[in-house]
Design a protein around this motif. Structure first.
Motif, short mmCIF file in Angstrom:
data_model
loop_
_atom_site.label_atom_id
_atom_site.label_comp_id
_atom_site.label_asym_id
_atom_site.label_seq_id
_atom_site.Cartn_x
_atom_site.Cartn_y
_atom_site.Cartn_z
N ASP A 1 8.80 1.76 3.74
CA ASP A 1 9.48 2.27 2.54
C ASP A 1 9.23 1.38 1.32
O ASP A 1 9.06 1.86 0.19
CB ASP A 1 10.98 2.39 2.79
CG ASP A 1 11.28 3.43 3.87
OD1 ASP A 1 10.38 4.27 4.12
OD2 ASP A 1 12.37 3.38 4.45
N LEU B 1 5.80 2.12 -0.05
CA LEU B 1 5.83 3.39 -0.79
C LEU B 1 6.44 3.20 -2.17
O LEU B 1 5.98 3.77 -3.16
CB LEU B 1 6.62 4.45 -0.01
CG LEU B 1 5.96 5.03 1.25
CD1 LEU B 1 6.89 6.04 1.91
CD2 LEU B 1 4.62 5.67 0.93
N THR C 1 0.68 5.82 -1.90
CA THR C 1 1.03 7.06 -1.22
C THR C 1 0.02 7.34 -0.11
O THR C 1 -1.13 6.91 -0.18
CB THR C 1 1.01 8.26 -2.19
OG1 THR C 1 -0.26 8.26 -2.86
CG2 THR C 1 2.13 8.17 -3.20
N GLY C 2 0.47 8.05 0.87
CA GLY C 2 -0.42 8.47 1.95
C GLY C 2 -0.81 7.33 2.87
O GLY C 2 -0.53 6.15 2.61
N GLY D 1 -3.29 4.74 1.27
CA GLY D 1 -2.64 3.83 0.32
C GLY D 1 -1.87 2.73 1.03
O GLY D 1 -1.97 1.55 0.69
#
Lengths: 434, 51
Positions: free
Chosen positions: A241, A244, A249-250, A253
């Motif tokens: 988390d 992120l 993202t993804g 990443g």
């Protein structure tokens, strides 16, 4: 003996750099190899782990060979052998054969102990820390350079990369044979050749101080290779988390961010290593012996104290990693990781500033034992990390492995005269001339 | 291995170049680590070569 010691240091460093480049070149191209042969994740894991299969036994043999036959011949044989197989792997079309060939090329990783022996044969006691640090630290950078540059130069064409790496290895092998010289003096060479037999090996393997240094290297280099494999997955799961929230993202990443955090540890552990050797020289020059219990009168006592400090710092950093993880505070975890990378380099540099001084008549055998067996840590620690909850694995390894290792180190390094006299067998039973 | 009292042994000329190399390597380590961590904490990328 011909040559100058700085030239010998240069030859050993270039040889080791190139061996490290070959050692990790398989990993640098694993996505391309996976795409070519349609490998599964399990296959990729096997390919990645195969890089260290040959190291424990290989380093023991290579260390003995460098004492017996001289570092230039041994190093040239490793470079030429691995280079030829690397060239062959460039033309292989079967994955099974390619896998076997890359396991053989990974034998290049054993060259570390040969160079340690070579440098020890040329540099004197007051400068050995810096010399060994420059050799090992600069050579280690080969792994990072491989990861950074090889995919940029060759793209996905791993066959060309393996071909060029192999051909240049043959050139470096020829250079090593042409300009390399086994020792500064014939007396030193003869003394080491006489010590490089089975009796010398039994003697080293049974010494408490050699076992203590092996455990110290397992706490530093063993931990480094374990964390190289473990950390990307740890950050992906343990700080999902938080990563992120940074804007990644993804899967790709998160992988970039996690890989960056892991790479910082390995980068610092390599590039601070010469500094660690320099600090060992500085401790020696200043005569600093701040720790209790460890000998203070030995000619190299300050170096024992420097290594003791490094081991304590590694232990504290590991506890710090658990604390930062349990609080879920990513920046603190990275800060501790940066410090841990530096402290790991203190441990690796501090260990090999001592090995040639403790075992001057069989430095290759000692380097092979200490540098070889300790790599088992690279396999053992991740198994422990994986067996408990994400963040507390570091604490478990610290309490149940590192703390006893440090206590053993303090106990083995307490003798004020000839710590290498003390071992599992007495000197006569260990086969050593008195 | 020559066991000399290193507290009085003078450094040979190569030593200062060796120290210069190790300081350069430390500078590279700090620069690359700082750059890559800055990029990562700003969500911009990662370690050079890992993009």
């Amino acid at each position: 003996m011909r040559g100058h010691k700085v030239e010998q240091l240069g030859i050993a460093t270039v040889g080791f750099f190139w061996c490290f480049l070959m050692w990790f070149s398989t990993a640098a191209f694993s996505p391309s190899i996976a795409a070519t042969y349609h490998l599964t994740i399990k296959d990729l894991g096997l390919l990645a782990s195969s890089a260290i299969w040959m190291v424990p036994v290989g380093r023991i043999v290579a260390g003995w060979a460098s004492d017996r036959f001289g570092a230039p011949r041994t190093f040239a044989a490793i470079l030429a052998g691995c280079g030829l197989v690397s060239i062959a792997s460039a033309f292989t079309t079967s994955y099974e054969l390619l896998f076997a060939e890359r396991v053989v090329v990974a034998i290049a990783g054993v060259s570390f102990v040969v160079g340690v022996q070579h440098v020890a044969q040329w540099f004197d006691a007051h400068e050995i820390g810096t010399a060994e640090g420059l050799y090992a630290g600069t050579g280690n950078v080969g792994a990072g350079v491989g990861a950074l540059l090889l995919p940029r130069i060759f793209g996905t064409d791993y066959r060309s990369a393996f071909l060029w790496l192999g051909m240049i290895a043959l050139v470096v092998a020829a250079w090593y044979l042409w300009r390399g010289s086994a020792a500064k003096t014939m007396e030193r060479r003869d003394a080491v050749r006489r010590g490089g037999d089975l009796r010398g090996m039994v003697f080293v393997w049974t010494r408490y101080i050699a076992i203590a240094l092996m455990l110290a290297y397992a706490m530093s280099f063993g931990l480094e290779i374990a964390l190289n494999a473990w950390l990307p997955g740890y950050f992906t799961r343990g700080f999902h988390d938080e990563i992120l929230a940074l804007g990644f993202t993804g899967v790709a990443g998160i992988q970039i961010a996690a890989g960056t955090f892991a790479a910082v540890l390995s980068f610092n552990a390599s590039l601070f290593r010469p500094f660690a050797g320099f600090m060992s020289d500085l401790f020696q020059r200043k005569g600093w012996t701040p720790l209790p219990f460890i000998a203070k009168e030995l000619p190299y006592a300050p170096r024992l104290h420097w290594l003791g400090i490094a081991l304590i710092l590694i232990m504290l950093s590991m506890i710090g990693l658990t604390v930062a993880g349990l609080y879920g505070f990513l920046p603190l975890s990275i800060a501790v990781l940066v410090a841990l990378g530096i402290f790991v380099s203190f441990g690796t540099g501090g260990t090999f500033a001592l090995v040639p001084l403790l075992f001057p008549d069989c430095p290759g055998i000692a380097a092979g034992f200490i540098g070889g067996i300790s790599t088992v840590g690279g396999i053992a620690y991740p198994l422990i990390f994986a067996s408990v909850k994400a963040h507390v694995g570091y604490l478990y390894v610290t309490l149940y492995m590192f703390a006893p290792f440090i206590l053993f180190y303090f106990w083995a390094a307490r003798h004020e005269r000839h710590p290498q006299e003390h071992g599992l067998l007495d000197r006569a039973l260990a086969g050593q001339r008195s | 291995m020559n066991h000399v009292d290193i507290r009085v042994a003078p450094h040979e000329p190569w030593y200062k170049y060796g120290v210069a190399v190790l300081l350069f390597e430390i500078a590279v380590a700090i620069a690359v680590s700082g750059y890559s961590l800055y990029m990562t904490f700003n969500g911009l990328g990662g370690f050079p070569g890992k993009h």
